[in-house]
Design a protein around this motif. Structure first.
Motif, PDB file in Angstrom:
ATOM      1  N   PHE A   3       0.800   2.084  -2.134  1.00 53.11           N
ATOM      2  CA  PHE A   3       1.962   1.427  -2.722  1.00 53.11           C
ATOM      3  C   PHE A   3       2.357   2.460  -4.015  1.00 53.11           C
ATOM      4  O   PHE A   3       1.355   3.072  -4.531  1.00 53.11           O
ATOM      5  CB  PHE A   3       1.607   0.203  -3.213  1.00 53.11           C
ATOM      6  CG  PHE A   3       1.890  -0.711  -1.786  1.00 53.11           C
ATOM      7  CD1 PHE A   3       0.712  -0.605  -0.805  1.00 53.11           C
ATOM      8  CD2 PHE A   3       2.928  -1.477  -1.750  1.00 53.11           C
ATOM      9  CE1 PHE A   3       1.183  -1.432   0.400  1.00 53.11           C
ATOM     10  CE2 PHE A   3       3.093  -2.461  -0.745  1.00 53.11           C
ATOM     11  CZ  PHE A   3       2.116  -2.287   0.605  1.00 53.11           C
ATOM     12  N   CYS A  21      -4.302  -7.008  -8.326  1.00 56.52           N
ATOM     13  CA  CYS A  21      -4.791  -5.832  -7.932  1.00 56.52           C
ATOM     14  C   CYS A  21      -6.429  -5.945  -7.502  1.00 56.52           C
ATOM     15  O   CYS A  21      -7.051  -5.975  -8.537  1.00 56.52           O
ATOM     16  CB  CYS A  21      -4.332  -4.592  -8.437  1.00 56.52           C
ATOM     17  SG  CYS A  21      -4.959  -3.048  -7.387  1.00 56.52           S
ATOM     18  N   PRO A  22      -6.907  -5.891  -6.332  1.00 54.61           N
ATOM     19  CA  PRO A  22      -8.559  -6.040  -6.231  1.00 54.61           C
ATOM     20  C   PRO A  22      -9.187  -4.800  -6.334  1.00 54.61           C
ATOM     21  O   PRO A  22     -10.353  -4.580  -6.638  1.00 54.61           O
ATOM     22  CB  PRO A  22      -8.547  -6.401  -4.645  1.00 54.61           C
ATOM     23  CG  PRO A  22      -7.251  -5.921  -3.795  1.00 54.61           C
ATOM     24  CD  PRO A  22      -6.264  -5.791  -4.887  1.00 54.61           C
ATOM     25  N   CYS A  25      -5.962  -0.387  -9.518  1.00 51.05           N
ATOM     26  CA  CYS A  25      -5.364   0.796  -9.172  1.00 51.05           C
ATOM     27  C   CYS A  25      -4.384   1.233 -10.119  1.00 51.05           C
ATOM     28  O   CYS A  25      -3.919   2.430 -10.349  1.00 51.05           O
ATOM     29  CB  CYS A  25      -4.514   0.716  -7.993  1.00 51.05           C
ATOM     30  SG  CYS A  25      -5.290   0.356  -6.535  1.00 51.05           S
ATOM     31  N   PHE A  26      -3.939   0.172 -11.142  1.00 52.94           N
ATOM     32  CA  PHE A  26      -2.902   0.388 -11.954  1.00 52.94           C
ATOM     33  C   PHE A  26      -3.276   1.232 -13.297  1.00 52.94           C
ATOM     34  O   PHE A  26      -4.359   0.797 -13.719  1.00 52.94           O
ATOM     35  CB  PHE A  26      -2.031  -0.798 -12.194  1.00 52.94           C
ATOM     36  CG  PHE A  26      -1.304  -1.248 -11.210  1.00 52.94           C
ATOM     37  CD1 PHE A  26       0.142  -1.066 -11.043  1.00 52.94           C
ATOM     38  CD2 PHE A  26      -1.789  -2.418 -10.284  1.00 52.94           C
ATOM     39  CE1 PHE A  26       0.957  -1.383 -10.069  1.00 52.94           C
ATOM     40  CE2 PHE A  26      -1.032  -2.917  -9.174  1.00 52.94           C
ATOM     41  CZ  PHE A  26       0.191  -2.494  -9.070  1.00 52.94           C
ATOM     42  N   ILE A  35       0.252   3.796  -9.797  1.00 49.91           N
ATOM     43  CA  ILE A  35      -0.587   3.249  -8.954  1.00 49.91           C
ATOM     44  C   ILE A  35      -1.558   4.547  -8.239  1.00 49.91           C
ATOM     45  O   ILE A  35      -0.864   5.585  -7.780  1.00 49.91           O
ATOM     46  CB  ILE A  35      -0.189   2.614  -7.814  1.00 49.91           C
ATOM     47  CG1 ILE A  35       0.385   1.299  -8.154  1.00 49.91           C
ATOM     48  CG2 ILE A  35      -1.204   2.439  -6.492  1.00 49.91           C
ATOM     49  CD1 ILE A  35       1.213   0.481  -7.022  1.00 49.91           C
ATOM     50  N   CYS A  40      -5.757   2.520  -3.965  1.00 49.40           N
ATOM     51  CA  CYS A  40      -4.791   1.548  -3.264  1.00 49.40           C
ATOM     52  C   CYS A  40      -5.407   1.211  -1.674  1.00 49.40           C
ATOM     53  O   CYS A  40      -5.586   2.507  -0.927  1.00 49.40           O
ATOM     54  CB  CYS A  40      -3.717   2.008  -3.174  1.00 49.40           C
ATOM     55  SG  CYS A  40      -2.617   0.829  -2.622  1.00 49.40           S
ATOM     56  N   ILE A  41      -5.495  -0.011  -1.606  1.00 51.41           N
ATOM     57  CA  ILE A  41      -5.958  -0.328  -0.228  1.00 51.41           C
ATOM     58  C   ILE A  41      -4.815  -0.823   0.719  1.00 51.41           C
ATOM     59  O   ILE A  41      -4.973  -1.569   1.639  1.00 51.41           O
ATOM     60  CB  ILE A  41      -7.167  -1.285  -0.180  1.00 51.41           C
ATOM     61  CG1 ILE A  41      -6.818  -2.612  -0.699  1.00 51.41           C
ATOM     62  CG2 ILE A  41      -8.492  -0.554  -0.477  1.00 51.41           C
ATOM     63  CD1 ILE A  41      -7.959  -3.657  -0.740  1.00 51.41           C
ATOM     64  N   CYS A  43      -3.158  -3.551   0.096  1.00 51.64           N
ATOM     65  CA  CYS A  43      -2.868  -5.000   0.668  1.00 51.64           C
ATOM     66  C   CYS A  43      -1.628  -5.718   0.235  1.00 51.64           C
ATOM     67  O   CYS A  43      -1.548  -6.534   0.643  1.00 51.64           O
ATOM     68  CB  CYS A  43      -3.898  -5.669  -0.409  1.00 51.64           C
ATOM     69  SG  CYS A  43      -3.514  -5.582  -2.129  1.00 51.64           S
ATOM     70  N   SER A  44      -0.649  -5.116  -0.533  1.00 53.64           N
ATOM     71  CA  SER A  44       0.747  -5.423  -0.684  1.00 53.64           C
ATOM     72  C   SER A  44       0.828  -6.664  -1.899  1.00 53.64           C
ATOM     73  O   SER A  44       1.848  -7.237  -2.057  1.00 53.64           O
ATOM     74  CB  SER A  44       1.456  -5.670   0.471  1.00 53.64           C
ATOM     75  OG  SER A  44       1.113  -6.856   1.108  1.00 53.64           O
ATOM     76  N   CYS A  46       0.542  -6.740  -4.995  1.00 55.96           N
ATOM     77  CA  CYS A  46       1.365  -6.579  -6.153  1.00 55.96           C
ATOM     78  C   CYS A  46       2.769  -6.640  -6.040  1.00 55.96           C
ATOM     79  O   CYS A  46       3.403  -6.919  -6.994  1.00 55.96           O
ATOM     80  CB  CYS A  46       0.719  -5.079  -6.705  1.00 55.96           C
ATOM     81  SG  CYS A  46       0.990  -3.858  -5.540  1.00 55.96           S
TER      82      CYS A  46
HETATM   83 FE1  SF4 Z   1      -3.611  -2.851  -5.573  1.00 62.97          FE
HETATM   84 FE2  SF4 Z   1      -2.920  -3.833  -3.234  1.00 62.97          FE
HETATM   85 FE3  SF4 Z   1      -1.134  -3.149  -4.941  1.00 62.97          FE
HETATM   86 FE4  SF4 Z   1      -2.564  -1.373  -3.841  1.00 62.97          FE
HETATM   87  S1  SF4 Z   1      -1.204  -2.575  -2.733  1.00 62.97           S
HETATM   88  S2  SF4 Z   1      -1.719  -1.412  -5.819  1.00 62.97           S
HETATM   89  S3  SF4 Z   1      -4.653  -2.425  -3.709  1.00 62.97           S
HETATM   90  S4  SF4 Z   1      -2.373  -4.672  -5.296  1.00 62.97           S
END
Ligand code: SF4
Ligand code: F3S
Length: 109
Positions: A3, A21-22, A25-26, A35, A40-41, A43-44, A46
């Motif tokens: 992302f 964000c798990p 990443c930020f 990011i 980034c995994i 996950c969407s 954010c």
């Molecule tokens: Fe974090 Fe998920 Fe957003 Fe990637 S998509 S920046 S892992 S919250």
């Protein structure tokens, strides 16, 4: 896949996105967050947290925001752009920049 944070974040930098964000990443710059694509995994989680809709999947990036893919990678890897783990509120003058296009020239590194 990753992302990507885009133009609407510059000068606003709300930081709400970091709380979900798990992967931490930020990475924080003076007036933008980036990011790290290696972390980034996809996950969407954010995406809906950003009040100005600045975050896109790299596959959904608008054509005029494509350059932010490389920019997120570059800035998030800078040693002085440290991970931000907790929201800290927007920049003081964020309201005056909302909806203002093409702020790349204002990006501080
Ligand atoms: Fe974090 Fe998920 Fe957003 Fe990637 S998509 S920046 S892992 S919250
Ligand atoms: Fe930027 Fe939106 Fe996060 S403005 S700091 S991407 S909540």
């Amino acid at each position: 896949m990753t992302f990507v944070v885009t133009d609407a974040c510059i000068q606003c930098r709300h930081t709400d996105c970091v709380d979900v964000c798990p992967m931490s990443c930020f990475h924080e710059g003076p007036n933008f967050l980036a990011i790290n694509p290696d972390q980034c995994i996809d996950c969407s989680m954010c995406v809906p947290l950003c009040p100005v809709g600045a975050i896109y999947s790299e596959h959904d990036l608008p054509a005029d925001q494509r350059h932010f893919l490389a920019l997120n990678a570059e800035l998030s890897r800078r040693p002085d752009w440290l991970p931000l783990m907790q929201a800290k509120g927007p920049l003081p003058d964020h309201a005056q920049w909302a909806g203002h296009p093409d702020r790349l020239s204002l990006l501080r590194r």
